[in-house]
Scaffold this motif. Structure first.
Motif, PDB file in Angstrom:
ATOM      1  N   ILE A 302       0.849  -1.183   0.000  1.00  0.00           N
ATOM      2  CA  ILE A 302       0.000   0.000   0.000  1.00  0.00           C
ATOM      3  C   ILE A 302       0.889   1.238   0.000  1.00  0.00           C
ATOM      4  CG2 ILE A 302      -1.722   1.319   1.282  1.00  0.00           C
ATOM      5  CD1 ILE A 302      -2.738  -1.313   2.444  1.00  0.00           C
ATOM      6  N   LYS A 303       0.744   2.049  -0.995  1.00  0.00           N
ATOM      7  CA  LYS A 303       1.567   3.262  -1.097  1.00  0.00           C
ATOM      8  C   LYS A 303       0.849   4.441  -0.454  1.00  0.00           C
ATOM      9  CE  LYS A 303       3.958   1.866  -5.332  1.00  0.00           C
ATOM     10  NZ  LYS A 303       4.280   2.220  -6.743  1.00  0.00           N
ATOM     11  N   ASN A 304       1.626   5.299   0.165  1.00  0.00           N
ATOM     12  CA  ASN A 304       1.048   6.506   0.752  1.00  0.00           C
ATOM     13  C   ASN A 304       0.444   7.379  -0.333  1.00  0.00           C
ATOM     14  OD1 ASN A 304       1.635   5.993   3.436  1.00  0.00           O
ATOM     15  ND2 ASN A 304       3.660   6.922   3.303  1.00  0.00           N
ATOM     16  N   GLU A 305      -0.679   7.992  -0.028  1.00  0.00           N
ATOM     17  CA  GLU A 305      -1.279   8.935  -0.953  1.00  0.00           C
ATOM     18  C   GLU A 305      -0.286  10.067  -1.241  1.00  0.00           C
ATOM     19  OE1 GLU A 305      -4.189   8.931  -2.424  1.00  0.00           O
ATOM     20  OE2 GLU A 305      -5.142   7.193  -1.478  1.00  0.00           O
ATOM     21  N   LYS A 306      -0.272  10.510  -2.487  1.00  0.00           N
ATOM     22  CA  LYS A 306       0.688  11.550  -2.888  1.00  0.00           C
ATOM     23  C   LYS A 306       0.581  12.807  -2.039  1.00  0.00           C
ATOM     24  CE  LYS A 306       1.122  10.160  -7.736  1.00  0.00           C
ATOM     25  NZ  LYS A 306       0.905  10.561  -9.153  1.00  0.00           N
ATOM     26  N   ILE A 307      -0.619  13.099  -1.568  1.00  0.00           N
ATOM     27  CA  ILE A 307      -0.812  14.349  -0.831  1.00  0.00           C
ATOM     28  C   ILE A 307      -0.065  14.355   0.504  1.00  0.00           C
ATOM     29  CG2 ILE A 307      -2.913  13.736   0.479  1.00  0.00           C
ATOM     30  CD1 ILE A 307      -3.972  16.561  -0.510  1.00  0.00           C
ATOM     31  N   LEU A 308       0.245  13.166   1.033  1.00  0.00           N
ATOM     32  CA  LEU A 308       0.948  13.101   2.315  1.00  0.00           C
ATOM     33  C   LEU A 308       2.385  13.605   2.220  1.00  0.00           C
ATOM     34  CD1 LEU A 308      -0.244   9.689   3.833  1.00  0.00           C
ATOM     35  CD2 LEU A 308      -0.966  11.999   4.469  1.00  0.00           C
ATOM     36  N   LYS A 309       2.955  13.604   1.024  1.00  0.00           N
ATOM     37  CA  LYS A 309       4.345  14.048   0.892  1.00  0.00           C
ATOM     38  C   LYS A 309       4.505  15.526   1.243  1.00  0.00           C
ATOM     39  CE  LYS A 309       4.436  15.282  -4.047  1.00  0.00           C
ATOM     40  NZ  LYS A 309       5.025  14.948  -5.364  1.00  0.00           N
ATOM     41  N   TYR A 310       3.402  16.284   1.220  1.00  0.00           N
ATOM     42  CA  TYR A 310       3.486  17.705   1.544  1.00  0.00           C
ATOM     43  C   TYR A 310       3.565  17.964   3.048  1.00  0.00           C
ATOM     44  CZ  TYR A 310       2.207  18.119  -3.343  1.00  0.00           C
ATOM     45  OH  TYR A 310       2.184  17.996  -4.716  1.00  0.00           O
ATOM     46  N   VAL A 311       3.271  16.938   3.848  1.00  0.00           N
ATOM     47  CA  VAL A 311       3.396  17.078   5.308  1.00  0.00           C
ATOM     48  C   VAL A 311       4.385  16.069   5.888  1.00  0.00           C
ATOM     49  CG1 VAL A 311       1.178  18.150   5.781  1.00  0.00           C
ATOM     50  CG2 VAL A 311       1.302  15.665   5.552  1.00  0.00           C
ATOM     51  N   ASN A 312       4.980  15.279   5.025  1.00  0.00           N
ATOM     52  CA  ASN A 312       5.953  14.291   5.472  1.00  0.00           C
ATOM     53  C   ASN A 312       7.083  14.250   4.456  1.00  0.00           C
ATOM     54  OD1 ASN A 312       7.381  12.188   6.562  1.00  0.00           O
ATOM     55  ND2 ASN A 312       5.822  10.622   6.181  1.00  0.00           N
ATOM     56  N   ASN A 313       8.189  14.893   4.777  1.00  0.00           N
ATOM     57  CA  ASN A 313       9.289  15.025   3.828  1.00  0.00           C
ATOM     58  C   ASN A 313      10.206  13.805   3.778  1.00  0.00           C
ATOM     59  OD1 ASN A 313       8.538  17.650   3.079  1.00  0.00           O
ATOM     60  ND2 ASN A 313       9.507  18.481   4.911  1.00  0.00           N
ATOM     61  N   GLN A 314       9.936  12.813   4.612  1.00  0.00           N
ATOM     62  CA  GLN A 314      10.800  11.642   4.654  1.00  0.00           C
ATOM     63  C   GLN A 314      10.538  10.727   3.459  1.00  0.00           C
ATOM     64  OE1 GLN A 314      11.407   9.950   8.735  1.00  0.00           O
ATOM     65  NE2 GLN A 314       9.597  11.169   9.167  1.00  0.00           N
ATOM     66  N   LYS A 315      11.558  10.023   3.068  1.00  0.00           N
ATOM     67  CA  LYS A 315      11.425   9.073   1.970  1.00  0.00           C
ATOM     68  C   LYS A 315      12.338   7.891   2.232  1.00  0.00           C
ATOM     69  CE  LYS A 315      14.965  11.328  -0.894  1.00  0.00           C
ATOM     70  NZ  LYS A 315      15.273  11.917  -2.208  1.00  0.00           N
ATOM     71  N   ASP A 316      12.066   6.787   1.552  1.00  0.00           N
ATOM     72  CA  ASP A 316      12.903   5.598   1.698  1.00  0.00           C
ATOM     73  C   ASP A 316      14.194   5.778   0.916  1.00  0.00           C
ATOM     74  OD1 ASP A 316      11.187   4.293   3.338  1.00  0.00           O
ATOM     75  OD2 ASP A 316      10.426   2.879   1.850  1.00  0.00           O
ATOM     76  N   TYR A 317      15.313   5.538   1.583  1.00  0.00           N
ATOM     77  CA  TYR A 317      16.607   5.527   0.917  1.00  0.00           C
ATOM     78  C   TYR A 317      16.998   4.101   0.524  1.00  0.00           C
ATOM     79  CZ  TYR A 317      17.061  10.346   2.466  1.00  0.00           C
ATOM     80  OH  TYR A 317      16.856  11.683   2.657  1.00  0.00           O
ATOM     81  N   TYR A 318      16.221   3.145   1.046  1.00  0.00           N
ATOM     82  CA  TYR A 318      16.448   1.737   0.740  1.00  0.00           C
ATOM     83  C   TYR A 318      15.071   1.087   0.631  1.00  0.00           C
ATOM     84  CZ  TYR A 318      18.708  -2.864   0.926  1.00  0.00           C
ATOM     85  OH  TYR A 318      19.173  -4.123   0.627  1.00  0.00           O
ATOM     86  N   LYS A 319      14.891   0.194  -0.327  1.00  0.00           N
ATOM     87  CA  LYS A 319      13.572  -0.363  -0.596  1.00  0.00           C
ATOM     88  C   LYS A 319      12.950  -0.998   0.650  1.00  0.00           C
ATOM     89  CE  LYS A 319      11.070  -3.187  -3.958  1.00  0.00           C
ATOM     90  NZ  LYS A 319      11.184  -4.093  -5.129  1.00  0.00           N
TER      91      LYS A 319
END
Length: 366
Positions: A302-319
């Motif tokens: 389940i992928k996070n909704e795109k809109i959440l990236k505007y309040v959560n700047n973290q991302k996976d650096y490893y799969k």
């Protein structure tokens, strides 16, 4: 209801509505966890407009406006009730410290589970440290950082000496819960992510096969088989863990009885928890369920909704990095053996990875 139809379509289901509620809750929690001002909503709208096509922009704008309305209603309700939520307690405390200071002479500030620190929690800690000139001690484990969805930011932990100058790091290398063989597997699994800290943990407990996998497509049959097996061994301290709250429903039938989170089958009782809720707990034996290659399995697809990236700047650096940490937590709740129920088809990539550790992982042959 018009807005709901615009967001979900005219034929939306109860599941669609549940997912929308969950999305709104996560968005508002992250918005407040980062202590954004209400004016930040306008910035989000501008960012959306120039990063996606018109149709997506229209949908995301409608969603964001819907979230804003829910947020305002929620904040008004808190104000009317003269109440605070958890994020308010952090944010308002920080505001008070900045405006009024702190008349305390604390020598030491100690924080446990430091890997779960958010930006606002860190800012609060830093302000208290500056005002009291206290010595600061933090204890934590980056392998067990599993609360990104609440605003926790792992880089605060991984860059401890950058955020807090004149500091020193001490590694605790001895562990007393798990057998050394399980630590070898779980540690190797998590440290495949180069961004995790490198550790060589030591235990004086030893067990030949601390991880055992049973392949069975019939989920109820598999759990019953393991429970009967453990009953013969007179195991009484047993915990079953899943990725989601309702995973257990796929593994039980009418022959099981339930009282809250306790389940009983043929005089053997176990506690069912999600892996998130099990953090910090331990049990003699642990059984992991829903470890499969599916949308809601592990790792979840389940992928996070795109809109959440505007309040959560973290991302996976490893799969699947956070899912890997979650699986690590699951593996290490046991004092002896972790059993994994896996389908013989749709095998989780995590299970496939574990099977490479032939010295420590055993496949149960019924």
């Amino acid at each position: 209801m018009k807005n709901i139809h615009l967001l979900l379509g005219p034929n939306y289901t109860s599941k669609d509505l549940f997912n929308l509620k969950k999305l709104i809750l996560t968005f508002i929690n992250l918005f407040k966890a980062n202590n954004y001002p209400i004016s930040y909503f306008k910035k989000i709208l501008k960012k959306i407009k120039f990063t996606i096509n018109y149709q997506e922009y229209r949908q995301n704008k409608a969603l964001l406006l819907f979230i804003i309305n829910i947020y305002l209603i929620y904040e008004n309700e808190l104000s009317t009730e003269n109440a605070l939520d958890f994020n308010d307690m952090i944010n308002k405390c920080l505001d008070t410290l900045k405006s009024k200071g702190l008349n305390k002479k604390w020598q030491y500030i100690i924080v446990d589970e430091y890997q779960d620190t958010s930006i606002t929690k860190f800012n609060l800690l830093k302000e208290i440290i500056n005002l009291t000139n206290a010595n600061f001690l933090a204890v934590g484990d980056d392998f067990q950082s599993i609360y990104r969805f609440t605003g926790c930011t792992l880089h605060i932990f991984l860059n401890f000496t950058k955020y807090l100058k004149y500091s020193k790091i001490f590694q605790i290398i001895n562990t007393y819960r798990n057998p050394q063989e399980l630590i070898n597997v779980a540690g190797s699994f998590i440290m495949k992510n180069p961004y995790q800290q490198k550790k060589n943990l030591i235990s004086h407990k030893h067990l030949s096969y601390p991880i055992k996998i049973i392949f069975e497509n019939d989920k109820v049959k598999a759990l019953k088989y393991l429970l009967k097996l453990l009953k013969k061994r007179q195991i009484k301290d047993l915990m079953v863990l899943g990725r989601n709250n309702k995973d257990i429903n796929m593994y039980i039938d009418k022959t099981f009885t339930q009282q809250e989170d306790l389940f009983t089958y043929k005089d053997i009782t176990f506690r069912y928890l999600t892996i998130h809720k099990s953090k910090g707990l331990e049990s003699e034996i642990v059984i992991l369920i829903n470890i499969e290659d599916s949308l809601t399995g592990m790792p979840t697809k389940i992928k996070n909704e795109k809109i959440l990236k505007y309040v959560n700047n973290q991302k996976d650096y490893y799969k699947y990095e956070e899912e890997r940490r979650l699986f690590y937590v699951a593996l290490t709740r046991t004092k002896t053996i972790t059993y994994i129920i896996s389908p013989s088809t749709n095998i989780s990539p995590f299970t496939k990875e574990l099977l490479k550790y032939h010295k420590y992982v055993e496949v149960i042959k019924k």
